[in-house]
Structure formats: C-alpha cells, structure tokens
Design a protein around this motif. Structure first.
Motif, PDB file in Angstrom:
ATOM      1  N   GLY A 145     -32.639-138.059 -42.361  1.00  0.00           N
ATOM      2  CA  GLY A 145     -31.054-138.541 -42.459  1.00  0.00           C
ATOM      3  C   GLY A 145     -30.870-139.849 -43.203  1.00  0.00           C
ATOM      4  N   VAL A 146     -31.510-139.987 -44.541  1.00  0.00           N
ATOM      5  CA  VAL A 146     -31.428-141.151 -45.093  1.00  0.00           C
ATOM      6  C   VAL A 146     -30.632-140.995 -46.524  1.00  0.00           C
ATOM      7  CG1 VAL A 146     -32.931-142.995 -46.315  1.00  0.00           C
ATOM      8  CG2 VAL A 146     -33.695-141.746 -44.252  1.00  0.00           C
ATOM      9  N   GLY A 147     -29.806-142.098 -47.020  1.00  0.00           N
ATOM     10  CA  GLY A 147     -29.127-141.866 -48.133  1.00  0.00           C
ATOM     11  C   GLY A 147     -29.122-143.188 -48.800  1.00  0.00           C
ATOM     12  N   GLY A 148     -28.734-143.245 -49.993  1.00  0.00           N
ATOM     13  CA  GLY A 148     -28.489-144.582 -50.768  1.00  0.00           C
ATOM     14  C   GLY A 148     -27.788-144.303 -52.056  1.00  0.00           C
ATOM     15  N   LEU A 149     -27.499-145.275 -52.824  1.00  0.00           N
ATOM     16  CA  LEU A 149     -26.903-145.216 -54.184  1.00  0.00           C
ATOM     17  C   LEU A 149     -27.531-146.372 -54.855  1.00  0.00           C
ATOM     18  CD1 LEU A 149     -23.476-147.271 -53.559  1.00  0.00           C
ATOM     19  CD2 LEU A 149     -24.877-146.708 -51.647  1.00  0.00           C
ATOM     20  N   MET A 150     -26.906-146.291 -56.333  1.00  0.00           N
ATOM     21  CA  MET A 150     -27.392-147.147 -57.256  1.00  0.00           C
ATOM     22  C   MET A 150     -26.241-147.819 -57.956  1.00  0.00           C
ATOM     23  SD  MET A 150     -30.190-146.460 -60.346  1.00  0.00           S
ATOM     24  CE  MET A 150     -31.679-146.599 -59.430  1.00  0.00           C
ATOM     25  N   LEU A 151     -26.119-149.141 -57.977  1.00  0.00           N
ATOM     26  CA  LEU A 151     -25.205-149.898 -58.554  1.00  0.00           C
ATOM     27  C   LEU A 151     -25.644-150.745 -59.844  1.00  0.00           C
ATOM     28  CD1 LEU A 151     -23.830-151.486 -55.057  1.00  0.00           C
ATOM     29  CD2 LEU A 151     -23.006-149.266 -56.340  1.00  0.00           C
ATOM     30  N   ASP A 152     -24.678-150.902 -60.540  1.00  0.00           N
ATOM     31  CA  ASP A 152     -24.893-151.631 -61.806  1.00  0.00           C
ATOM     32  C   ASP A 152     -24.399-153.233 -61.627  1.00  0.00           C
ATOM     33  OD1 ASP A 152     -22.196-151.882 -62.225  1.00  0.00           O
ATOM     34  OD2 ASP A 152     -22.408-150.785 -64.221  1.00  0.00           O
ATOM     35  N   GLN A 153     -24.605-154.223 -62.326  1.00  0.00           N
ATOM     36  CA  GLN A 153     -24.430-155.510 -62.120  1.00  0.00           C
ATOM     37  C   GLN A 153     -23.082-155.816 -61.806  1.00  0.00           C
ATOM     38  OE1 GLN A 153     -24.991-154.231 -65.106  1.00  0.00           O
ATOM     39  NE2 GLN A 153     -24.724-155.641 -66.773  1.00  0.00           N
ATOM     40  N   HIS A 154     -21.708-154.823 -62.027  1.00  0.00           N
ATOM     41  CA  HIS A 154     -20.594-154.866 -61.750  1.00  0.00           C
ATOM     42  C   HIS A 154     -20.038-154.154 -60.423  1.00  0.00           C
ATOM     43  CE1 HIS A 154     -20.591-156.920 -66.040  1.00  0.00           C
ATOM     44  NE2 HIS A 154     -21.040-155.427 -66.328  1.00  0.00           N
ATOM     45  N   GLY A 155     -21.017-153.617 -59.691  1.00  0.00           N
ATOM     46  CA  GLY A 155     -20.864-152.813 -58.814  1.00  0.00           C
ATOM     47  C   GLY A 155     -20.441-151.332 -59.054  1.00  0.00           C
ATOM     48  N   ASN A 156     -20.462-150.857 -60.104  1.00  0.00           N
ATOM     49  CA  ASN A 156     -20.016-149.399 -60.624  1.00  0.00           C
ATOM     50  C   ASN A 156     -21.201-148.703 -59.923  1.00  0.00           C
ATOM     51  OD1 ASN A 156     -17.869-149.957 -62.238  1.00  0.00           O
ATOM     52  ND2 ASN A 156     -19.351-151.040 -63.687  1.00  0.00           N
ATOM     53  N   VAL A 157     -20.843-147.571 -59.173  1.00  0.00           N
ATOM     54  CA  VAL A 157     -21.690-146.608 -58.694  1.00  0.00           C
ATOM     55  C   VAL A 157     -22.363-145.848 -59.708  1.00  0.00           C
ATOM     56  CG1 VAL A 157     -22.025-144.865 -56.940  1.00  0.00           C
ATOM     57  CG2 VAL A 157     -20.467-146.822 -56.350  1.00  0.00           C
ATOM     58  N   LEU A 158     -23.525-145.859 -60.010  1.00  0.00           N
ATOM     59  CA  LEU A 158     -24.206-145.021 -61.177  1.00  0.00           C
ATOM     60  C   LEU A 158     -24.844-143.605 -60.613  1.00  0.00           C
ATOM     61  CD1 LEU A 158     -26.468-147.812 -62.687  1.00  0.00           C
ATOM     62  CD2 LEU A 158     -24.332-146.924 -63.507  1.00  0.00           C
ATOM     63  N   GLN A 159     -25.158-143.720 -59.411  1.00  0.00           N
ATOM     64  CA  GLN A 159     -25.434-142.493 -58.678  1.00  0.00           C
ATOM     65  C   GLN A 159     -25.698-142.616 -57.327  1.00  0.00           C
ATOM     66  OE1 GLN A 159     -25.611-139.476 -58.371  1.00  0.00           O
ATOM     67  NE2 GLN A 159     -27.047-138.661 -60.029  1.00  0.00           N
ATOM     68  N   SER A 160     -25.512-141.628 -56.437  1.00  0.00           N
ATOM     69  CA  SER A 160     -25.812-141.656 -55.058  1.00  0.00           C
ATOM     70  C   SER A 160     -26.582-140.404 -54.935  1.00  0.00           C
ATOM     71  CB  SER A 160     -24.365-141.657 -54.310  1.00  0.00           C
ATOM     72  OG  SER A 160     -23.836-140.476 -54.313  1.00  0.00           O
ATOM     73  N   LEU A 161     -27.564-140.243 -53.807  1.00  0.00           N
ATOM     74  CA  LEU A 161     -28.535-139.295 -53.617  1.00  0.00           C
ATOM     75  C   LEU A 161     -28.860-139.614 -52.223  1.00  0.00           C
ATOM     76  CD1 LEU A 161     -30.793-139.362 -56.510  1.00  0.00           C
ATOM     77  CD2 LEU A 161     -28.973-137.437 -55.991  1.00  0.00           C
ATOM     78  N   HIS A 162     -29.345-138.402 -51.536  1.00  0.00           N
ATOM     79  CA  HIS A 162     -29.963-138.504 -50.114  1.00  0.00           C
ATOM     80  C   HIS A 162     -31.307-137.850 -50.365  1.00  0.00           C
ATOM     81  CE1 HIS A 162     -29.171-134.169 -49.591  1.00  0.00           C
ATOM     82  NE2 HIS A 162     -27.985-134.293 -49.779  1.00  0.00           N
ATOM     83  N   ASN A 163     -31.874-137.937 -49.026  1.00  0.00           N
ATOM     84  CA  ASN A 163     -33.184-137.350 -48.875  1.00  0.00           C
ATOM     85  C   ASN A 163     -33.229-136.084 -49.106  1.00  0.00           C
ATOM     86  OD1 ASN A 163     -35.650-136.071 -46.950  1.00  0.00           O
ATOM     87  ND2 ASN A 163     -36.178-138.408 -47.157  1.00  0.00           N
ATOM     88  N   ASN A 164     -34.341-135.345 -49.740  1.00  0.00           N
ATOM     89  CA  ASN A 164     -34.449-133.969 -50.063  1.00  0.00           C
ATOM     90  C   ASN A 164     -36.094-133.504 -49.794  1.00  0.00           C
ATOM     91  OD1 ASN A 164     -32.109-132.749 -51.199  1.00  0.00           O
ATOM     92  ND2 ASN A 164     -32.229-134.449 -52.542  1.00  0.00           N
ATOM     93  N   VAL A 165     -36.620-133.832 -48.676  1.00  0.00           N
ATOM     94  CA  VAL A 165     -38.007-133.669 -48.373  1.00  0.00           C
ATOM     95  C   VAL A 165     -37.888-132.343 -47.841  1.00  0.00           C
ATOM     96  CG1 VAL A 165     -39.624-134.048 -46.789  1.00  0.00           C
ATOM     97  CG2 VAL A 165     -39.024-136.005 -48.010  1.00  0.00           C
ATOM     98  N   VAL A 166     -36.863-131.911 -47.220  1.00  0.00           N
ATOM     99  CA  VAL A 166     -36.715-130.442 -46.577  1.00  0.00           C
ATOM    100  C   VAL A 166     -35.563-129.850 -47.300  1.00  0.00           C
ATOM    101  CG1 VAL A 166     -36.278-129.067 -44.682  1.00  0.00           C
ATOM    102  CG2 VAL A 166     -37.671-131.042 -44.574  1.00  0.00           C
ATOM    103  N   LYS A 167     -35.724-128.724 -47.786  1.00  0.00           N
ATOM    104  CA  LYS A 167     -34.664-127.563 -48.312  1.00  0.00           C
ATOM    105  C   LYS A 167     -34.866-126.043 -47.554  1.00  0.00           C
ATOM    106  CE  LYS A 167     -33.477-129.799 -52.590  1.00  0.00           C
ATOM    107  NZ  LYS A 167     -33.499-129.538 -53.988  1.00  0.00           N
ATOM    108  N   GLN A 168     -33.698-125.868 -46.971  1.00  0.00           N
ATOM    109  CA  GLN A 168     -33.829-124.186 -46.423  1.00  0.00           C
ATOM    110  C   GLN A 168     -34.962-124.253 -45.333  1.00  0.00           C
ATOM    111  OE1 GLN A 168     -33.553-120.878 -49.483  1.00  0.00           O
ATOM    112  NE2 GLN A 168     -33.580-122.584 -50.978  1.00  0.00           N
TER     113      GLN A 168
END
Length: 408
Positions: free
Chosen positions: A30-53
C-alpha cells in the motif's frame, strides 16, 4: 487524470494516499506517489505494482521507480518535461534504497509522508542519511523533504530534511492523512510478504535443462533470452564459461548507453537463465540488474497468471526463486546512486533472508571499489538490507572468469 494541480503538501500527500489505497485494493504494498512539475502540475500519479492477481509481477515496481521510468519514457517520446531538478516526487512512504538510488541518480526532489523503519532511506528519521554512502548524503539532505505533521499523536513530527519547493504554499501534513499513509502500508505488508514465500524449498526444485525443447517453460525462457540453458556450471560457482555471455551483454550495454555492465542469473543447478545489459538510453535507471530481475519476475508471472495451481507449481519448481540461484554482475557495485539503486532492487527481489546454504547469492566479476568499502556500504544500509537479508556482494572465485572479463 482527476487531479491537475496542487500547490499544497497536504493536498499532494492526499493524492499519494489515494494511490496507496488503490494499491491495497490490488493486493500489493500500500504505497502511492505522484510527480509534480515546478508549478505544482500533476504530471503522473502511480501506485506500487509489485503484485498483480495475487502473484509477484515485478519486485522493482515501486511507485517512485515507476514514476521515474515514466518520466524518461515520456521524454523519449519527445514530451517537453522540466529537468529532474525541477520535478518533485511526493510519496506516501519513505523511499527504499532502490527508489532513493533512482531519485538521486536522476536528480529529482522528493517529499515524504510516512516513515519506513525497516527499508526507508531515512529509517532512523534523523534526516542525516547515514544509510547512504557518504558521497550521497549531502545531495539527499538538499532534496529529500520530510514536512512537519502538526499535532500531539504518535504521527506528529517536526520538519526535517530539505524545504519543499517554493511553489508549495502549505508545507505541512495533516495527522489523519499521515496516519492513513502509514496504516495502509502496514495493512498490506504481511500479506504481500507471504506471497514471496510461496516458492518451494531448494530441495524440491527441478532442473529446467531436463525439459523438452518444446516445453512451454523452455520456449518462454528462450523468448526472453535465446541463450538460456546454453551454459552450466557447478551451483553458485560461475566459471570462465560464463564470460562469452557476459561479454556479449556488456557490448550491448554500451550500445544502449551504459558503461559496459551486464548481469547474469544462474539457477540453483548452475544453469544460465538470463544475461542482460542495461537500457540507459530508454531510461536513466534501467540498469543491467534492473532489467534482469524484472525480466525474470515477469517471465514467471506470465507463465503463472491465470494458470491452474498445478501449472503454477510446475513453473515455480522449474524456475525457482532467484535466492536459490546466483546473480553475477560483470561490474561490482560502487558508492554511487545507481549502485545503491541496484542493491536496493536486489533487496526487493530477495525480500527476506538469504538461504543459509547460499550466502554468496550476489557475486561480481570486476570490482569497482575495494571489498572492504563495499562491505561497509552494505552494513550501513537500512535494517531490511543489512540485518535481515544481509546483502554481501562477493567477487567470483574463478580467476579465469575474472581475467576474461578484464580483457579489453
């Protein structure tokens, strides 16, 4: 994307927490994160994908690592993105060694919510980064932010590390959001770790070299690496016969923007399963080790996803957990950020103690630094790596292999 811009640390951490909840729903860490540019625009958000199905998909698929690979992939497509020093990664959990190494190697900034006292690079919460090689500590202190959490609960803390970038108007985290980040990770950790312990013990493994050439496992393995099973040595004892495969991959590593590294994976019988270069022209963190461990995990995942329990068991027995085999680096780790990333990714691949009969699971041919210096770096890593896994890279014993790789 639902969130377009945030100029408040609390709001950014709330997005990371929402991603962490999505990860929990998926059944992964249960870990998540996001990437912001220098103006605070959210470029992308993703979470952990170590496990699927319910299966291990990719031990390196932590949120921060995926965000950095996404950044490089977008730039490769021609997207105009700010340089890394103008990018901020906001994560719900203190980065592990792999993610911290990737962040430092790329030159990104990071804002951290919850601590991780086992694997976090700031595991002691002092923000002095003694877990890092000395040359990386000042860089981390200037780019890793741990905002204040105001209140009187166990989650409260004073601000430490770097000051978050100036576009952030609010620079604190609310106690409930901090608690959510910590609790979502805690709620998933034990269950995900259980999935790393589903492989059979070494004595129950079967030699993949005994499978028919047309067997589905053999065909899938050779699709990933055509020379799979073309070399065999005594278990855990690579010799000069491995040199041609390493040298070929080292040449490809240079063609892909690397310095000539390669990593081979041998199974518990001594069979060569993979030998891969890095792909640094595609992403600044796609090292040879990252490529190798990810390719092997995803090979197993593809063979097991949707398969019957009997088929899954067959795959696990013929393609065992890497901890029972041997990773062989052409070039040994050094004190830089990329090597920290590799050591952390190795820890994420092992996820638990090495087998007592295989303490030299991680070997290298050509040293980059003195063995004593490398041992000191590993001993200083957070507890997961130094006390539980006990990462201890050692040089291969075969002098002919060392000489073969040393040749120009």
């Amino acid at each position: 994307m639902a969130f377009k811009k945030t100029i408040d640390v609390q709001a950014a951490v709330a997005i990371a927490a929402a991603e962490a909840i999505a990860a929990k729903t998926q059944g992964t860490f249960g870990v998540g994160g996001l990437m912001l540019d220098q103006h605070g625009n959210v470029l992308q958000s993703l979470h952990n994908n170590v496990v699927k199905q319910g299966l291990v998909f990719d031990p390196t698929a932590h949120g921060e690592r995926q965000l950095i690979d996404w950044y490089y992939a977008e730039r490769a497509k021609g997207r105009d993105l700010p340089p890394p020093q103008d990018i901020t990664i906001v994560t719900s959990l203190d980065p592990c060694c792999m993610c911290a190494g990737a962040i430092l190697a790329g030159g990104f900034n990071v804002v951290v919510a919850a601590p991780d006292r086992q694997a976090g690079i700031n595991h002691d919460t002092a923000a002095v980064f003694h877990a890092l090689p000395e040359a990386l500590r000042a860089r981390a202190a200037s780019t890793f932010s741990y905002p204040a959490i105001l209140g009187s609960s166990l989650y409260a803390r004073a601000a430490s590390g770097a000051t978050p970038k100036s576009f952030f108007i609010g620079k604190t985290i609310a106690e409930p959001t901090q608690a959510l980040c910590a609790l979502v990770f805690e709620a998933t950790s034990d269950e995900v770790m259980r999935l790393f312990r589903t492989d059979p013990p070494q004595e129950q493994l079967r030699d993949p070299a005994t499978l028919a050439p047309g067997h589905a496992i053999t065909r899938a393995l050779k699709q990933v690496y055509p020379d799979a099973l073309a070399y065999r040595c005594a278990p855990h004892a690579p010799d000069a016969g491995l040199a041609p495969f390493l040298r070929q991959a080292m040449t490809r590593d240079r063609e892909h923007g690397g310095a000539g590294d390669a990593v081979a994976l041998l199974d518990s019988f001594g069979n060569l399963l993979l030998c891969m270069p890095g792909r640094l022209t595609q992403s600044g963190i796609r090292s040879a080790f990252m490529e190798t461990t990810r390719a092997y995990a995803q090979l197993r995942y593809k063979l097991m996803a949707g398969a019957t329990p009997e088929r899954q068991d067959e795959v696990r027995r013929h393609l065992g957990h890497p901890k029972d085999g041997t990773f062989v680096f052409a070039r040994g780790p050094d004190a830089g950020a990329a090597s920290l990333m590799d050591l952390g990714a190795y820890g994420s691949t092992m996820e638990g103690p090495l087998p007592a009969n295989n303490p030299a699971q991680l070997q290298y041919v050509a040293p980059a630094i003195a063995q004593a210096e490398l041992a000191a770096i590993c001993a200083a890593l957070p507890p997961l790596y130094s006390d539980i896994i006990r990462i201890a890279p050692t040089q291969v014993a075969d002098r002919a292999l060392i000489d073969a790789i040393a040749q120009p």
